[in-house]
Design a protein around this motif. Structure first.
Motif, PDB file in Angstrom:
ATOM      1  N   UNK A 110       5.951  -9.535  -2.207  1.00 44.93           N
ATOM      2  CA  UNK A 110       7.290  -8.948  -2.172  1.00 44.93           C
ATOM      3  C   UNK A 110       7.619  -8.224  -3.476  1.00 44.93           C
ATOM      4  N   UNK A 111       7.242  -8.823  -4.596  1.00 40.70           N
ATOM      5  CA  UNK A 111       7.513  -8.191  -5.889  1.00 40.70           C
ATOM      6  C   UNK A 111       6.713  -6.893  -6.027  1.00 40.70           C
ATOM      7  N   UNK A 112       5.438  -6.941  -5.664  1.00 42.03           N
ATOM      8  CA  UNK A 112       4.589  -5.747  -5.781  1.00 42.03           C
ATOM      9  C   UNK A 112       5.070  -4.660  -4.819  1.00 42.03           C
ATOM     10  N   UNK A 113       5.472  -5.039  -3.613  1.00 37.07           N
ATOM     11  CA  UNK A 113       5.950  -4.044  -2.641  1.00 37.07           C
ATOM     12  C   UNK A 113       7.165  -3.297  -3.168  1.00 37.07           C
ATOM     13  N   UNK A 143      14.837  -0.784   0.637  1.00 35.21           N
ATOM     14  CA  UNK A 143      13.554  -1.410   0.981  1.00 35.21           C
ATOM     15  C   UNK A 143      13.703  -2.909   0.761  1.00 35.21           C
ATOM     16  N   UNK A 144      13.448  -3.682   1.812  1.00 34.92           N
ATOM     17  CA  UNK A 144      13.598  -5.140   1.767  1.00 34.92           C
ATOM     18  C   UNK A 144      12.219  -5.762   1.946  1.00 34.92           C
ATOM     19  N   UNK A 145      11.730  -6.446   0.918  1.00 37.11           N
ATOM     20  CA  UNK A 145      10.431  -7.114   0.991  1.00 37.11           C
ATOM     21  C   UNK A 145      10.668  -8.588   1.283  1.00 37.11           C
ATOM     22  N   UNK A 146      10.310  -9.014   2.503  1.00 43.39           N
ATOM     23  CA  UNK A 146      10.668 -10.360   2.946  1.00 43.39           C
ATOM     24  C   UNK A 146       9.494 -11.107   3.573  1.00 43.39           C
ATOM     25  N   UNK A 147       8.278 -10.866   3.072  1.00 42.71           N
ATOM     26  CA  UNK A 147       7.134 -11.629   3.564  1.00 42.71           C
ATOM     27  C   UNK A 147       7.223 -13.056   3.018  1.00 42.71           C
ATOM     28  N   UNK A 184       0.853  -1.191   0.000  1.00 38.30           N
ATOM     29  CA  UNK A 184       0.000   0.000   0.000  1.00 38.30           C
ATOM     30  C   UNK A 184       0.888   1.240   0.000  1.00 38.30           C
ATOM     31  N   UNK A 185       0.723   2.071  -1.000  1.00 40.09           N
ATOM     32  CA  UNK A 185       1.592   3.239  -1.134  1.00 40.09           C
ATOM     33  C   UNK A 185       1.452   4.192   0.055  1.00 40.09           C
ATOM     34  N   UNK A 227       6.061  -0.865  -5.867  1.00 41.79           N
ATOM     35  CA  UNK A 227       5.390   0.290  -5.271  1.00 41.79           C
ATOM     36  C   UNK A 227       6.409   1.254  -4.664  1.00 41.79           C
ATOM     37  N   UNK A 228       7.399   0.707  -3.974  1.00 36.09           N
ATOM     38  CA  UNK A 228       8.432   1.549  -3.377  1.00 36.09           C
ATOM     39  C   UNK A 228       9.185   2.332  -4.450  1.00 36.09           C
ATOM     40  N   UNK A 229       9.467   1.686  -5.589  1.00 31.60           N
ATOM     41  CA  UNK A 229      10.186   2.355  -6.680  1.00 31.60           C
ATOM     42  C   UNK A 229       9.367   3.486  -7.293  1.00 31.60           C
ATOM     43  N   UNK A 230       8.045   3.358  -7.215  1.00 36.21           N
ATOM     44  CA  UNK A 230       7.185   4.379  -7.822  1.00 36.21           C
ATOM     45  C   UNK A 230       7.288   5.712  -7.096  1.00 36.21           C
TER      46      UNK A 230
END
Length: 442
Positions: A78-81, A68-72, A53-54, A84-87
């Protein structure tokens, strides 16, 4: 450095714990209770919410984040997170995935998914397993300097010729450095007169040939494995078999599910796939699993893996390696008779953490549940090591062991009069509490 960790499971919590002492860490988790508990357990800021969620990311301060580390536990999340962070930021994004299909896509174009670095847990775990299988008493194996340097952690059996020798007596290898001895709760930086005791775990750094020679000295009657049995056709089990085939082995793999067994048999040419229950003692006896040199348990849960490895050891299998999803169980597994317990979560955390060290840090290996680290640093002209003799540099970096140097791809054994040059890759051993300071200096 500001680091946002999405997912407060074992991997995310381990990463946050490791980084909290020297970085500003924010942890996001969709579970409110889990997020709140981290605030009290670790020195981090926690936030309950959806990491994809942005609005949640902006509340966590993603615009000023460095990493930003997406580790769920969900690959797609994780890919979507990361995307979103890059956006909304320039943060370096790291996505943890379990399935290799996403890694293969990312490797085709490293801009895929807006992920700067992708880590595949199952493939990392399989590589770790294959690494330790080749060394009869190895607990951990990691490669540095593009494979020119190897760190190996050996457990010394009571009947080993090396047991009760001094380091000077055991060190018969020109291209090997005895970096540390782990003895119960102590980490000992050895001298030539340090005595190696039964049960010690000895960390050595050197070229792979010397590490193999030391392994043979530890257990001269135990050759490398020929007959390897894999229990479980999970993704990890399949990847272990595939990697073993690449190294010239023809393993046996036991899988209970008929469809999965058939799929694996169709995709692996040199693996004998057996459809059966790995806890069936009559089956194990018929297939002479007890005569195997090594068995890898890669079933779906820790209880099954513990049962499979203990049963294999009871019927005579020489060496048993188990996958342990709950990292805290690893010591328990080894205490009750499993030779090596490998935690996918610890392997993944180790790979991620290296990105938070100094930019010159090329690789990291965590020792004994993050009590110490082996790091690879590329020396530049501004480093305190550039132009220094090892003896002088060691005086400025107490409790740091210089394990190896590579220069233009050539291996150099560090000695007191060795001069470090810009461009060298230096492999160092240090206790975790000093690693950040060491990495910044060198």
């Amino acid at each position: 450095m500001r680091v946002i960790v999405i997912g407060a499971g074992e991997v995310g919590s381990s990463i946050a714990d490791n980084l909290s002492g020297s970085h500003e860490v924010v942890v996001i988790d969709i579970d409110t209770e889990r997020a709140e508990s981290l605030t009290y357990e670790l020195d981090v800021l926690s936030l309950a919410g959806d990491g994809t969620d942005i609005d949640v990311l902006e509340e966590a301060g993603v615009e000023s984040a460095d990493i930003v580390i997406a580790s769920t536990d969900d690959d797609e999340t994780n890919v979507v997170a990361c995307g979103t962070a890059k956006a909304v930021s320039d943060a370096f994004t790291i996505a943890r995935v379990k399935r290799p299909k996403y890694l293969r896509t990312w490797q085709r174009s490293e801009q895929a998914f807006n992920v700067d670095f992708m880590i595949c847990t199952d493939l990392l775990t399989a590589n770790a397993i294959v690494g330790v299988i080749g060394f009869p008493t190895a607990q951990d194996v990691d490669m540095f300097a593009s494979g020119a340097v190897q760190m190996t952690e050996f457990k010394i059996p009571g009947d080993s010729p090396v047991a009760n020798q001094t380091v000077a007596e055991a060190d018969c290898f020109e291209e090997l450095t005895f970096a540390a001895i782990i003895r119960e709760d102590d980490i000992v930086i050895p001298t030539g007169q340090t005595r190696i005791e039964p049960g010690d775990e000895v960390v050595v750094i050197g070229n792979p040939e010397s590490a193999r020679a030391f392994s043979a000295a530890i257990a001269p009657r135990r050759n490398g494995p020929k007959d390897i049995v894999i229990v479980g056709g999970s993704e990890i089990g399949y990847q272990v078999a595939r990697l073993l085939e690449e190294r010239g082995f023809s393993p046996r793999l036991i899988e209970r599910d008929a469809d999965r067994a058939r799929w694996i048999a169709e995709h692996l040419d040199d693996t004998l796939v057996l459809e059966s229950d790995a806890t069936d003692r009559d089956f194990l006896a018929r297939e002479r699993v007890g005569e195997a040199d090594a068995l890898v348990a890669a079933l779906e849960n820790d209880q099954q893996n513990l049962l499979a490895t203990l049963l294999a050891k009871r019927i005579g299998t020489d060496r048993a390696v188990a996958v342990v999803d709950t990292a805290d169980f690893a010591d328990l597994f080894e205490a009750v008779g499993v030779d090596v317990a490998i935690s996918p979560r610890e392997v993944t955390a180790e790979e991620i953490i290296r990105f938070t060290h100094s930019q010159r840090t090329e690789n990291v290996s965590m020792i004994e549940g993050d009590r110490a680290e082996v790091i690879e640093v590329e020396v530049d002209a501004d480093s305190v090591l550039a132009g220094e003799r090892i003896s002088d540099a060691a005086a400025r970096l107490p409790n740091v062991v210089f394990g190896a140097i590579t220069r233009n791809g050539e291996f150099i054994t560090p000695r007191g009069d060795t001069v470090v040059e810009p461009g060298d890759h230096v492999i160092l051993f240090a206790e975790t509490e000093t690693v950040e300071e060491v990495a910044d200096l060198v």
